[in-house]
Design an enzyme around this catalytic site. Structure first.
Site, PDB file in Angstrom:
ATOM      1  N   ASP A 117      51.198  64.667  -0.631  1.00 14.58           N
ATOM      2  CA  ASP A 117      50.263  63.583  -0.983  1.00 14.58           C
ATOM      3  C   ASP A 117      50.491  62.253  -0.259  1.00 14.58           C
ATOM      4  O   ASP A 117      50.388  61.179  -0.883  1.00 14.58           O
ATOM      5  CB  ASP A 117      50.277  63.350  -2.508  1.00 14.58           C
ATOM      6  N   LYS A 170      44.970  69.857  -3.912  1.00 13.87           N
ATOM      7  CA  LYS A 170      45.470  70.228  -5.239  1.00 13.87           C
ATOM      8  C   LYS A 170      44.933  69.288  -6.317  1.00 13.87           C
ATOM      9  O   LYS A 170      44.966  68.071  -6.160  1.00 13.87           O
ATOM     10  CB  LYS A 170      47.007  70.223  -5.236  1.00 13.87           C
ATOM     11  N   CYS A 192      54.473  63.964  -8.389  1.00 13.90           N
ATOM     12  CA  CYS A 192      54.007  65.194  -7.722  1.00 13.90           C
ATOM     13  C   CYS A 192      55.117  65.938  -6.976  1.00 13.90           C
ATOM     14  O   CYS A 192      55.075  67.166  -6.880  1.00 13.90           O
ATOM     15  CB  CYS A 192      52.846  64.862  -6.800  1.00 13.90           C
TER      16      CYS A 192
HETATM   17  N1  TIU Z   1      51.010  62.381  -5.845  1.00 10.55           N
HETATM   18  C1  TIU Z   1      51.381  61.807  -6.984  1.00 10.55           C
HETATM   19  O1  TIU Z   1      52.561  61.626  -7.254  1.00 10.55           O
HETATM   20  N2  TIU Z   1      50.353  61.361  -7.828  1.00 10.55           N
HETATM   21  C2  TIU Z   1      50.476  60.329  -8.712  1.00 10.55           C
HETATM   22  O2  TIU Z   1      49.528  60.002  -9.425  1.00 10.55           O
HETATM   23  N3  TIU Z   1      51.677  59.680  -8.738  1.00 10.55           N
HETATM   24  C3  TIU Z   1      51.988  58.567  -9.428  1.00 10.55           C
HETATM   25  O3  TIU Z   1      53.175  58.185  -9.405  1.00 10.55           O
HETATM   26  N4  TIU Z   1      51.063  57.900 -10.087  1.00 10.55           N
END
Ligand code: TIU
Length: 220
Positions: free
Chosen positions: A24, A129, A162
């Site tokens: 991400d 995802k 994530c």
């Molecule tokens: N990719 C991921 O970690 N999504 C989140 O929403 N992370 C946060 O720490 N908010």
């Protein structure tokens, strides 16, 4: 056998069965006006790791090893976005709302794209995802099985959300997991420290933690 220096002890590398997962590294988590910022976070913490993530990706590319990118995103009709995710917290922008970089965390929108410096190249796998874990509701498990992958190196954001969720999913599915310490970050320094501690505790109960340099040297 090559062993990569890691904690809590050396990682026993299977060089023909390892892949990198970059979680991400999207504009929505790293740029002002995106989802991360709308949750009240300091996104500059995320941009600081870009050079280390890039180095790690380039190390895997030069070694001829697979690089897998994930993107957290939802369908435009929000059919894969449960209310429990859309309505949590009190962000200034909810998932699906129109923001400065298009609709927040919706597939195909500008904010959802991977940062230009870390963009996938031809032949690399990109997993869209809808959840925090990259195995949930995606083809990732099948893709890894087809390629005979048994070990995963992890990088990306955020460490305790994530990245950790995906490492735990991978560990339950039998993969040996190694987290690249400087190539992951949280909006909360104390959560990164805590996540790393819990991952490697109890004899690597979730996985190992190593440095970008040691991982690149090991796979080279
Ligand atoms: N990719 C991921 O970690 N999504 C989140 O929403 N992370 C946060 O720490 N908010």
């Amino acid at each position: 056998m090559v062993e990569i220096k890691a904690e809590p002890f050396s990682f026993p590398l299977k060089r023909d069965a390892i892949a990198l997962v970059v979680i991400d590294m999207q504009r929505d988590f790293a740029e002002p006006g995106g989802f991360g910022a709308s949750l009240g976070n300091d996104v500059s913490r995320i941009t600081k790791i870009i050079p280390d993530v890039k180095r790690l990706i380039e190390g895997f590319r030069s070694a001829g090893l697979p690089v897998i990118h994930t993107m957290e995103c939802h369908r435009p009709d929000l059919s894969d976005l449960p209310p429990a995710k859309r309505n949590r917290g009190n962000p200034t922008l909810k998932i699906g709302d129109e923001g400065p970089m298009g609709r927040v965390l919706i597939a195909g929108e500008p904010g959802t794209q991977i940062l230009a410096e870390l963009a996938p190249v031809d032949g690399e796998i990109v997993i869209e995802k809808p959840g925090k874990g990259a195995f949930y509701a995606t083809p990732l498990g099948d893709i890894l099985r087809e390629r005979g992958i048994e070990q995963l190196v992890f990088s990306g954001v955020t460490t305790e959300v994530c990245v950790q969720t995906t490492m735990r999913e991978a560990n339950d599915r039998g993969y040996e997991c190694l987290l690249a310490e400087e190539a992951t970050e949280s909006y909360f320094p104390e959560f990164k420290t805590a996540a790393i501690s819990m991952i490697k505790a109890q004899g690597a109960i979730v996985g190992w933690v190593g440095s970008v340099d040691d991982i690149i040297e090991g796979i080279a």
